[in-house]
Scaffold this motif. Structure first.
Motif, mmCIF file in Angstrom:
data_model
loop_
_atom_site.group_PDB
_atom_site.id
_atom_site.type_symbol
_atom_site.label_atom_id
_atom_site.label_comp_id
_atom_site.label_asym_id
_atom_site.label_seq_id
_atom_site.Cartn_x
_atom_site.Cartn_y
_atom_site.Cartn_z
ATOM 1 N N MET A 143 0.822 -1.204 0.000
ATOM 2 C CA MET A 143 0.000 0.000 0.000
ATOM 3 C C MET A 143 0.859 1.259 0.000
ATOM 4 O O MET A 143 0.468 2.283 -0.567
ATOM 5 C CB MET A 143 -0.958 -0.008 1.194
ATOM 6 N N VAL A 144 2.022 1.193 0.628
ATOM 7 C CA VAL A 144 2.965 2.312 0.540
ATOM 8 C C VAL A 144 3.387 2.498 -0.916
ATOM 9 O O VAL A 144 3.444 3.630 -1.433
ATOM 10 C CB VAL A 144 4.198 2.072 1.438
ATOM 11 N N ARG A 145 3.678 1.409 -1.589
ATOM 12 C CA ARG A 145 4.071 1.486 -3.001
ATOM 13 C C ARG A 145 2.921 1.999 -3.858
ATOM 14 O O ARG A 145 3.132 2.788 -4.783
ATOM 15 C CB ARG A 145 4.529 0.101 -3.469
ATOM 16 N N SER A 146 1.717 1.566 -3.534
ATOM 17 C CA SER A 146 0.549 2.031 -4.270
ATOM 18 C C SER A 146 0.384 3.548 -4.125
ATOM 19 O O SER A 146 0.168 4.256 -5.121
ATOM 20 C CB SER A 146 -0.715 1.327 -3.761
ATOM 21 N N PHE A 147 0.498 4.042 -2.895
ATOM 22 C CA PHE A 147 0.303 5.482 -2.718
ATOM 23 C C PHE A 147 1.454 6.284 -3.310
ATOM 24 O O PHE A 147 1.265 7.430 -3.723
ATOM 25 C CB PHE A 147 0.127 5.851 -1.242
ATOM 26 N N ALA A 148 2.643 5.696 -3.364
ATOM 27 C CA ALA A 148 3.754 6.371 -4.032
ATOM 28 C C ALA A 148 3.399 6.655 -5.488
ATOM 29 O O ALA A 148 3.775 7.695 -6.048
ATOM 30 C CB ALA A 148 5.018 5.523 -3.947
ATOM 31 N N LEU A 149 2.660 5.744 -6.102
ATOM 32 C CA LEU A 149 2.216 5.936 -7.482
ATOM 33 C C LEU A 149 1.043 6.906 -7.545
ATOM 34 O O LEU A 149 0.945 7.707 -8.479
ATOM 35 C CB LEU A 149 1.842 4.589 -8.092
ATOM 36 N N TRP A 179 7.790 9.895 -16.993
ATOM 37 C CA TRP A 179 8.499 8.815 -16.301
ATOM 38 C C TRP A 179 8.988 9.252 -14.922
ATOM 39 O O TRP A 179 8.855 8.513 -13.945
ATOM 40 C CB TRP A 179 9.687 8.347 -17.146
ATOM 41 N N LEU A 180 9.528 10.460 -14.841
ATOM 42 C CA LEU A 180 10.110 10.911 -13.576
ATOM 43 C C LEU A 180 9.077 11.174 -12.486
ATOM 44 O O LEU A 180 9.419 11.209 -11.306
ATOM 45 C CB LEU A 180 10.933 12.184 -13.795
ATOM 46 N N CYS A 181 7.813 11.360 -12.870
ATOM 47 C CA CYS A 181 6.800 11.652 -11.851
ATOM 48 C C CYS A 181 6.459 10.424 -11.013
ATOM 49 O O CYS A 181 5.878 10.557 -9.936
ATOM 50 C CB CYS A 181 5.537 12.219 -12.500
ATOM 51 N N TRP A 182 6.829 9.212 -11.501
ATOM 52 C CA TRP A 182 6.433 8.026 -10.746
ATOM 53 C C TRP A 182 7.550 7.004 -10.511
ATOM 54 O O TRP A 182 7.554 6.330 -9.476
ATOM 55 C CB TRP A 182 5.256 7.331 -11.425
ATOM 56 N N VAL A 183 8.498 6.883 -11.421
ATOM 57 C CA VAL A 183 9.550 5.879 -11.236
ATOM 58 C C VAL A 183 10.369 6.141 -9.961
ATOM 59 O O VAL A 183 10.560 5.220 -9.149
ATOM 60 C CB VAL A 183 10.455 5.780 -12.476
ATOM 61 N N VAL A 188 11.867 4.723 -4.364
ATOM 62 C CA VAL A 188 12.040 5.139 -2.968
ATOM 63 C C VAL A 188 11.121 4.331 -2.061
ATOM 64 O O VAL A 188 11.523 3.879 -0.981
ATOM 65 C CB VAL A 188 11.768 6.645 -2.808
ATOM 66 N N ALA A 189 9.866 4.133 -2.488
ATOM 67 C CA ALA A 189 8.920 3.349 -1.682
ATOM 68 C C ALA A 189 9.398 1.912 -1.520
ATOM 69 O O ALA A 189 9.303 1.334 -0.430
ATOM 70 C CB ALA A 189 7.542 3.374 -2.333
ATOM 71 N N CYS A 190 9.924 1.338 -2.589
ATOM 72 C CA CYS A 190 10.444 -0.033 -2.503
ATOM 73 C C CYS A 190 11.644 -0.117 -1.567
ATOM 74 O O CYS A 190 11.804 -1.083 -0.824
ATOM 75 C CB CYS A 190 10.818 -0.533 -3.893
#
Length: 200
Positions: A143-149, A179-183, A188-190
């Motif tokens: 869920m942390v990774r999801s919200f990072a996106l 690309w930079l807005c989410w990668v 970082v979340a991972c």
């Protein structure tokens, strides 16, 4: 996963501001759309509306899922808000995939937004699967990774404003920002949610 109060406040305020900004698009006023994408948005109002409504819901409620005190005191409310968040991700992700093929910036930008849509749906889906299997820690990681996106909505606009302030070519900037807005967010979340030997 716990975050500092200052970090949570910054995340919540910035998310709320972007939700309020995105709400202007819901009226489908051509003057609100940026000129390079205006014709495309007007020709695809349905997928735009789907994306905006879902993403706005996810971005609005997402930060509250990280408030440890609320989560611990009202777990049932946390679960209900979590359902709303995941539905927002589902609707927003579908809208994103519908819009990606016509996104401004050419094939590279379109691929970037399509990959974001897929990653957004996948992380949310795995997060749901983990909680249904009672794997709480794995659920939190995903869920942390999801919200990072989800937070890519914020980083995208911050990057575009910075690019415009620097007087950079808009088409080039938009392609890179796709690309930079989410990668980096996801990386970082991972990193923060990686498995640590001997601990959480």
């Amino acid at each position: 996963m716990r975050i500092t109060r200052a970090g949570w406040a910054l995340m919540t305020v910035s998310s709320t501001l972007i939700v309020l900004l995105a709400a202007r698009y819901a009226g489908f006023d051509p003057e609100v759309f940026f000129s390079n994408q205006r014709a495309t948005y007007l020709a695809h109002e349905l997928p735009l509306g789907i994306h905006i409504s879902g993403a706005a819901v996810a971005l609005a409620v997402g930060p509250w899922q990280f408030a440890a005190r609320l989560r611990e005191r009202w777990p049932r409310r946390h679960r209900r808000v979590g359902v709303v968040y995941l539905l927002g991700c589902l609707v927003g992700g579908i809208g994103a995939l519908l819009l990606a093929p016509v996104a401004y910036g050419g094939p590279v930008a379109r691929l970037g937004f399509a990959c974001l849509g897929v990653a957004w749906l996948v992380t949310g889906g795995i997060g749901l699967r983990m909680i249904l299997r009672r794997r709480i820690e794995d659920h939190r990681r995903w869920m942390v990774r999801s919200f990072a996106l989800t937070f890519a909505a914020v980083t995208l606009r911050l990057m575009l404003v910075t690019a415009q302030a620097a007087d950079l070519d808009f088409r080039t900037s938009y392609t890179v920002v796709a690309w930079l807005c989410w990668v980096p967010n996801l990386l970082v979340a991972c990193w923060f949610t990686r498995l640590r030997p001997g601990g959480r």
